[in-house]
Design an enzyme around this catalytic site. Structure first.
Site, mmCIF file in Angstrom:
data_model
loop_
_atom_site.group_PDB
_atom_site.id
_atom_site.type_symbol
_atom_site.label_atom_id
_atom_site.label_comp_id
_atom_site.label_asym_id
_atom_site.label_seq_id
_atom_site.Cartn_x
_atom_site.Cartn_y
_atom_site.Cartn_z
ATOM 1 N N CYS A 1 104.913 34.885 -69.817
ATOM 2 C CA CYS A 1 106.077 35.124 -68.959
ATOM 3 C C CYS A 1 106.778 36.419 -69.414
ATOM 4 C CB CYS A 1 106.994 33.897 -69.000
ATOM 5 S SG CYS A 1 108.430 33.966 -67.917
ATOM 6 N N ASP B 1 102.260 32.440 -57.757
ATOM 7 C CA ASP B 1 103.431 32.844 -58.535
ATOM 8 C C ASP B 1 104.424 33.531 -57.609
ATOM 9 O OD1 ASP B 1 105.295 34.018 -60.274
ATOM 10 O OD2 ASP B 1 103.795 34.349 -61.823
ATOM 11 N N HIS C 1 103.507 30.340 -61.468
ATOM 12 C CA HIS C 1 103.982 30.970 -62.692
ATOM 13 C C HIS C 1 103.952 29.943 -63.827
ATOM 14 C CE1 HIS C 1 105.996 34.162 -64.863
ATOM 15 N NE2 HIS C 1 106.880 33.288 -65.327
#
Length: 237
Positions: A116, A173, A205
């Site tokens: 991330c 995502d 995600h």
């Protein structure tokens, strides 16, 4: 296995490494926006279990403690947005220096992986450090607006990576559109960089984060396998 919290000067970090057999290949593990939580510590231990010296520095300890916030948007606004990229690069350098000078890390076998927020940092560090052999970025942001603390994004550095980079992304995502991923893929192709991007069509995600609803077991498992293969292929093993 040896595990625990350490300090590198003023920089807090978590490390995990085998109990014998040094020097070990070094893998920097770069946190999500949530900091060095149980998930990141477990990731370090998983790497140590197969022979790596995994070290995860607290990369925005100067700006605040994300554990004090329940809303991730407040973490971004009050902490993450205030963390300079230059500071992060220096702290990662310090972690590498520590791993080497401690005598247990092998200076010839250094890799990085991040998730991330840490995925974006992984791309940036691949352009920053000539000591890396390989990098693996998990769903890191690739493009965005520039500001004084974050002057460039991965797509802006497509011709400057100093080691092979593997990017792992989710086709669903919502924060990193496929168009942006394809833009990055085209940029590294044009720059003739030794990089690869893998997209998992059914993953969103944070698909590796097994403590979050976004977890996708199939994509996480395949991504982990690809990461280890990438490290082996490029000398971090």
């Amino acid at each position: 296995m040896q595990t625990g919290r350490i300090r590198i000067g003023e920089l807090p970090a978590y490390q995990a490494l085998p109990s014998a057999g040094s020097p070990f290949p070094i893998v920097l593990v770069v946190q999500e926006i949530f900091g060095i939580n149980d998930y990141i510590e477990r990731t370090c231990r998983s790497l140590a279990d197969i022979g790596y010296y995994a070290i995860a520095p607290e990369l925005y300890f100067r700006q605040g403690d994300p554990a004090k916030f329940e809303d991730y948007r407040e973490i971004i606004r009050q902490i993450v947005s205030k963390v300079p990229d230059q500071q992060v690069m220096a702290d990662l350098d310090a972690a590498v220096d520590h791993a080497i000078t401690s005598g247990v890390g092998d200076p010839a076998r250094i890799g990085i992986t991040g998730f991330c927020w840490g995925g974006r940092i992984t791309w940036l560090y691949a352009a920053h450090s000539a000591r890396l052999k390989a990098s693996v970025a998990w769903y890191g942001r690739l493009a965005g607006d520039a500001d004084p603390l974050h002057p460039r994004h991965p797509v802006d550095l497509a011709g400057q990576f100093q080691c092979p980079v593997l990017g792992l992304y989710g086709g669903k995502d919502e924060g990193i559109p496929i168009a942006t991923v394809e833009r990055m893929r085209e940029a590294i192709l044009q720059a003739r960089q030794n990089c690869e991007i893998v997209v998992y069509p059914e993953a969103g995600h944070a698909f590796h984060a097994d403590y979050r609803p976004s977890y996708n077991q199939a994509a996480a498992g395949d991504g982990w396998r690809r990461m280890l293969q990438w490290f082996r292929q490029y000398g971090v093993a």
